[in-house]
Design an enzyme around this catalytic site. Structure first.
Site, PDB file in Angstrom:
ATOM      1  N   CYS A   1      -4.569 -12.846   4.438  1.00 24.91           N
ATOM      2  CA  CYS A   1      -4.913 -12.240   5.769  1.00 24.91           C
ATOM      3  C   CYS A   1      -4.147 -13.068   6.915  1.00 24.91           C
ATOM      4  O   CYS A   1      -3.233 -12.475   7.682  1.00 24.91           O
ATOM      5  CB  CYS A   1      -6.212 -12.135   5.900  1.00 24.91           C
ATOM      6  SG  CYS A   1      -7.107 -10.955   4.997  1.00 24.91           S
TER       7      CYS A   1
ATOM      8  N   GLY B   1      -4.240 -20.593   4.245  1.00 20.62           N
ATOM      9  CA  GLY B   1      -3.214 -19.783   3.350  1.00 20.62           C
ATOM     10  C   GLY B   1      -4.150 -18.192   3.292  1.00 20.62           C
ATOM     11  O   GLY B   1      -4.860 -17.792   4.218  1.00 20.62           O
TER      12      GLY B   1
ATOM     13  N   LYS C   1     -15.245 -12.116   4.220  1.00 22.06           N
ATOM     14  CA  LYS C   1     -14.268 -13.279   3.863  1.00 22.06           C
ATOM     15  C   LYS C   1     -14.283 -13.309   2.228  1.00 22.06           C
ATOM     16  O   LYS C   1     -15.469 -13.259   1.623  1.00 22.06           O
ATOM     17  CB  LYS C   1     -15.093 -14.655   4.373  1.00 22.06           C
ATOM     18  CG  LYS C   1     -15.330 -14.823   5.974  1.00 22.06           C
ATOM     19  CD  LYS C   1     -15.896 -16.029   6.066  1.00 22.06           C
ATOM     20  CE  LYS C   1     -17.338 -15.921   5.492  1.00 22.06           C
ATOM     21  NZ  LYS C   1     -18.401 -15.385   6.230  1.00 22.06           N
TER      22      LYS C   1
ATOM     23  N   GLU D   1     -12.104  -4.166   8.517  1.00 22.20           N
ATOM     24  CA  GLU D   1     -13.066  -5.066   7.769  1.00 22.20           C
ATOM     25  C   GLU D   1     -12.801  -6.615   8.084  1.00 22.20           C
ATOM     26  O   GLU D   1     -12.061  -7.053   8.302  1.00 22.20           O
ATOM     27  CB  GLU D   1     -12.602  -4.888   6.390  1.00 22.20           C
ATOM     28  CG  GLU D   1     -13.714  -5.513   5.301  1.00 22.20           C
ATOM     29  CD  GLU D   1     -15.263  -5.358   5.557  1.00 22.20           C
ATOM     30  OE1 GLU D   1     -15.531  -4.066   5.602  1.00 22.20           O
ATOM     31  OE2 GLU D   1     -15.883  -6.351   5.957  1.00 22.20           O
TER      32      GLU D   1
ATOM     33  N   THR E   1      -6.130  -3.760   7.335  1.00 21.27           N
ATOM     34  CA  THR E   1      -5.791  -4.303   8.784  1.00 21.27           C
ATOM     35  C   THR E   1      -4.198  -3.614   9.267  1.00 21.27           C
ATOM     36  O   THR E   1      -3.360  -3.876   8.170  1.00 21.27           O
ATOM     37  CB  THR E   1      -5.619  -5.839   8.578  1.00 21.27           C
ATOM     38  OG1 THR E   1      -6.997  -6.260   8.036  1.00 21.27           O
ATOM     39  CG2 THR E   1      -5.337  -6.381   9.806  1.00 21.27           C
TER      40      THR E   1
HETATM   41  N1  NAD Z   1      -8.741  -9.721   1.349  1.00 21.85           N
HETATM   42  C1  NAD Z   1      -9.592  -9.833   2.532  1.00 21.85           C
HETATM   43  O1  NAD Z   1     -10.055 -10.881   2.677  1.00 21.85           O
HETATM   44  C2  NAD Z   1      -9.412  -8.898   3.858  1.00 21.85           C
HETATM   45  C3  NAD Z   1     -10.432  -9.095   4.502  1.00 21.85           C
HETATM   46  C4  NAD Z   1     -10.178  -7.916   5.642  1.00 21.85           C
HETATM   47  C5  NAD Z   1      -9.383  -7.153   5.759  1.00 21.85           C
HETATM   48  N2  NAD Z   1      -8.483  -7.046   4.656  1.00 21.85           N
HETATM   49  C6  NAD Z   1      -7.250  -6.261   4.794  1.00 21.85           C
HETATM   50  O2  NAD Z   1      -7.739  -5.175   3.731  1.00 21.85           O
HETATM   51  C7  NAD Z   1      -6.516  -4.468   3.326  1.00 21.85           C
HETATM   52  C8  NAD Z   1      -6.624  -4.625   1.801  1.00 21.85           C
HETATM   53  O3  NAD Z   1      -6.788  -5.955   1.306  1.00 21.85           O
HETATM   54  P1  NAD Z   1      -7.285  -6.587  -0.264  1.00 21.85           P
HETATM   55  O4  NAD Z   1      -7.009  -7.790  -0.207  1.00 21.85           O
HETATM   56  O5  NAD Z   1      -8.246  -5.677  -0.446  1.00 21.85           O
HETATM   57  O6  NAD Z   1      -5.850  -5.863  -0.772  1.00 21.85           O
HETATM   58  P2  NAD Z   1      -5.324  -5.818  -2.352  1.00 21.85           P
HETATM   59  O7  NAD Z   1      -3.978  -6.372  -2.688  1.00 21.85           O
HETATM   60  O8  NAD Z   1      -6.519  -6.985  -3.284  1.00 21.85           O
HETATM   61  O9  NAD Z   1      -5.789  -4.529  -2.897  1.00 21.85           O
HETATM   62  C9  NAD Z   1      -5.094  -3.257  -2.678  1.00 21.85           C
HETATM   63  C10 NAD Z   1      -5.385  -2.386  -3.637  1.00 21.85           C
HETATM   64  O10 NAD Z   1      -4.665  -1.226  -3.062  1.00 21.85           O
HETATM   65  C11 NAD Z   1      -4.113  -0.312  -4.467  1.00 21.85           C
HETATM   66  N3  NAD Z   1      -3.176   0.541  -3.889  1.00 21.85           N
HETATM   67  C12 NAD Z   1      -2.015   0.467  -3.153  1.00 21.85           C
HETATM   68  N4  NAD Z   1      -1.206   1.664  -2.798  1.00 21.85           N
HETATM   69  C13 NAD Z   1      -2.435   2.602  -3.256  1.00 21.85           C
HETATM   70  C14 NAD Z   1      -2.251   4.174  -3.244  1.00 21.85           C
HETATM   71  N5  NAD Z   1      -1.413   4.837  -2.679  1.00 21.85           N
HETATM   72  N6  NAD Z   1      -3.345   4.696  -3.735  1.00 21.85           N
HETATM   73  C15 NAD Z   1      -4.354   4.009  -4.345  1.00 21.85           C
HETATM   74  N7  NAD Z   1      -4.400   2.696  -4.467  1.00 21.85           N
HETATM   75  C16 NAD Z   1      -3.306   2.100  -3.905  1.00 21.85           C
HETATM   76  C17 NAD Z   1      -3.179  -1.691  -5.003  1.00 21.85           C
HETATM   77  O11 NAD Z   1      -3.131  -1.184  -6.400  1.00 21.85           O
HETATM   78  C18 NAD Z   1      -4.555  -2.684  -4.932  1.00 21.85           C
HETATM   79  O12 NAD Z   1      -5.547  -2.743  -6.085  1.00 21.85           O
HETATM   80  C19 NAD Z   1      -5.364  -5.141   3.923  1.00 21.85           C
HETATM   81  O13 NAD Z   1      -4.842  -4.455   4.727  1.00 21.85           O
HETATM   82  C20 NAD Z   1      -6.095  -6.430   4.162  1.00 21.85           C
HETATM   83  O14 NAD Z   1      -5.365  -7.142   5.328  1.00 21.85           O
HETATM   84  C21 NAD Z   1      -8.341  -7.850   3.562  1.00 21.85           C
END
Ligand code: NAD
Length: 436
Positions: free
Chosen positions: A261, A258, A152, A149, A121
């Site tokens: 996101c 919480g 949930k 994406e 995001t």
């Molecule tokens: N969690 C959700 O439900 C959700 C839903 C939709 C969108 N998003 C969005 O998707 C994105 C990711 O969310 P998430 O919850 O999966 O994050 P997360 O924090 O669970 O995972 C992110 C991963 O990226 C890795 N990372 C960071 N820098 C890196 C690099 N340079 N090279 C390789 N790996 C690297 C980290 O080590 C970590 O494992 C965010 O922008 C979030 O807002 C999350």
């Protein structure tokens, strides 16, 4: 298709395994070497239903591999998906340092045309920023695209494999074709792929999260009003949810939202609006209301026992920010626990999945091995996360375990009349005061 997914968090790992399951050859990259080691053994670093079987199946089939090296993974890839974290920076803007770092590395590793897709995001305009970062590192042709994406946590595999819609923000025909091909198996019955310009795609994600957060904050504020005017928010909820223009979902009052996101995305969207001189009063109000709401349970417990809770033992059921996950980022339970500890209470928590995460925070908190052990000797119990096992609690056993049968139901999952008949003092959100 040969794909690279960068970041193996909730989004990257689910997407990588999901794409592999449709026969693509997927390399997932993460900077966290320990995480990559575990993933290679088929171990999932967080709790997410059905994800382990999905990862294992594709790992065993050789379609899904894991590495720490972007420079090894990217050569030969047709599509590179950025799924790294975009946490809130100090001023509320999204912190794009992981995106920047990954994009520059992808640029250095390109060896031919590829589509670089942002699934994280990210604020409107980030695709342009990524384009510039990559162009500074390579002379190979490439396209950038946005594919926000909507999964949930807690139901991520299902959401990813059967998406409500797939948003593709593109400005290049090759990118549009490649991404359509990638997603068409996911939407075979009903083509829910929406192709649009990149900026609209980037904004759509924030708009969706902000709309959902506004609904929750609206219901939370309305619930507090319902208490003051002698109405039952559960009846009001059903009354308005049956209007097809409103719909029944995301109308549940509670202890505040919480997760990783909504809170950060609201702040980032408000920051974008400020930056562009636009007004998003509703979004700012939803965030303020949520901040207040996270303190409501703590205030109620203090209203019942007095501001000084020394000598009071309070059980907290549910620590994760929602059921079916061990994610505790910005979880309302953590605000409640901090409020109770600050007031001198002894707090004992239990969660079916998030105990390890909470232990890692080093709070002044006891953790109990099961829900009834948490309630043992407690003067009050607060239900914060609506795990199914709490819905069907054995209330006689609970009554016998507690020192005082005082329940604060932060999710309105229990029946007030039944619990009062069993001898509990019971208070929900928006359903009247606690009888004394
Ligand atoms: N969690 C959700 O439900 C959700 C839903 C939709 C969108 N998003 C969005 O998707 C994105 C990711 O969310 P998430 O919850 O999966 O994050 P997360 O924090 O669970 O995972 C992110 C991963 O990226 C890795 N990372 C960071 N820098 C890196 C690099 N340079 N090279 C390789 N790996 C690297 C980290 O080590 C970590 O494992 C965010 O922008 C979030 O807002 C999350």
């Amino acid at each position: 298709m040969r794909l690279v997914v960068i970041g193996t968090g909730y989004v990257g790992l689910v997407a990588g395994a999901g794409f592999a399951d449709f026969g693509n050859d997927v390399v997932c990259v993460d900077v966290d070497a320990a995480r990559v080691e575990r993933l290679r053994r088929g171990e999932i670093p967080f709790v997410e239903p059905r994800l382990e079987e999905l990862v294992k199946r594709n790992l065993d089939a050789g379609r899904l591999t894991f590495t720490t090296r972007i420079d090894d993974a990217v050569p030969g890839a047709e599509v590179v998906i950025l799924a790294v974290g975009t946490p809130a920076g100090e001023d509320g803007a999204a912190d794009l340092r992981f995106i920047d770092d990954a994009a520059a590395q992808v640029g250095r590793a390109l060896d031919g045309f590829a589509v670089i897709v942002t699934k994280s995001t990210v604020p409107v305009g980030t695709a342009d920023r990524i384009r510039a970062l990559i162009a500074a590192e390579t002379s190979h042709p490439f396209a950038v695209a946005s594919n926000p994406e909507f999964l949930k946590e807690g139901d991520a595999v299902n959401d990813f494999m059967k998406p409500d819609r797939v948003i593709l923000g593109v400005d290049d025909d090759r990118a549009a074709r490649a991404l359509r091909n990638l997603y068409s198996p996911f939407v075979r019955i009903n083509d829910r792929i929406m192709v649009m310009d990149i900026r609209s795609a980037e904004l759509t994600k924030y708009a969706a999260n902000a709309m959902l957060a506004v609904r929750i904050s609206f219901m939370n504020e309305l619930a507090l009003l319902a208490e003051k005017v002698g109405a039952d928010i559960e009846k009001v909820r059903k009354g308005i949810g049956s209007d097809p223009r409103i719909g029944p979902r995301f109308l549940f009052p509670g202890p505040g939202f919480g997760g990783s996101c909504f809170p950060k995305d609201l702040r980032a969207l408000a920051h974008t609006a400020r930056h562009h001189g636009a007004s998003l009063e509703v979004v700012a109000a939803a965030e303020r209301a949520n901040h207040r709401q996270k303190h409501v349970l703590g205030e109620r417990i203090k209203a019942h026992f007095g501001a000084n809770l020394a000598g009071q033992r309070v059980a907290v059921w549910g620590l994760a920010f929602k059921p079916e996950t061990d994610d505790i980022r910005e979880a309302p339970a953590l605000t409640l626990i901090a409020d109770l500890i600050a007031a001198g209470a002894t707090v004992v928590g239990y969660d079916p999945a998030a105990m390890e995460q909470v232990r890692g925070l080093g709070l002044e908190l006891e953790l109990a091995p099961d829900m009834y052990a948490a309630a043992q000797g407690a003067h009050a119990l607060a239900l914060v996360t609506e795990w199914t096992q709490f819905r069907g609690a054995d209330f006689r056993r609970l009554h016998a375990a507690m020192a005082e049968p005082v329940l604060f139901d932060g999710r309105n999952i229990w029946d007030p009349e039944q619990l009062r008949a069993l001898g509990f003092q019971y208070q929900a959100i928006g359903r009247g005061p606690l009888p004394r």
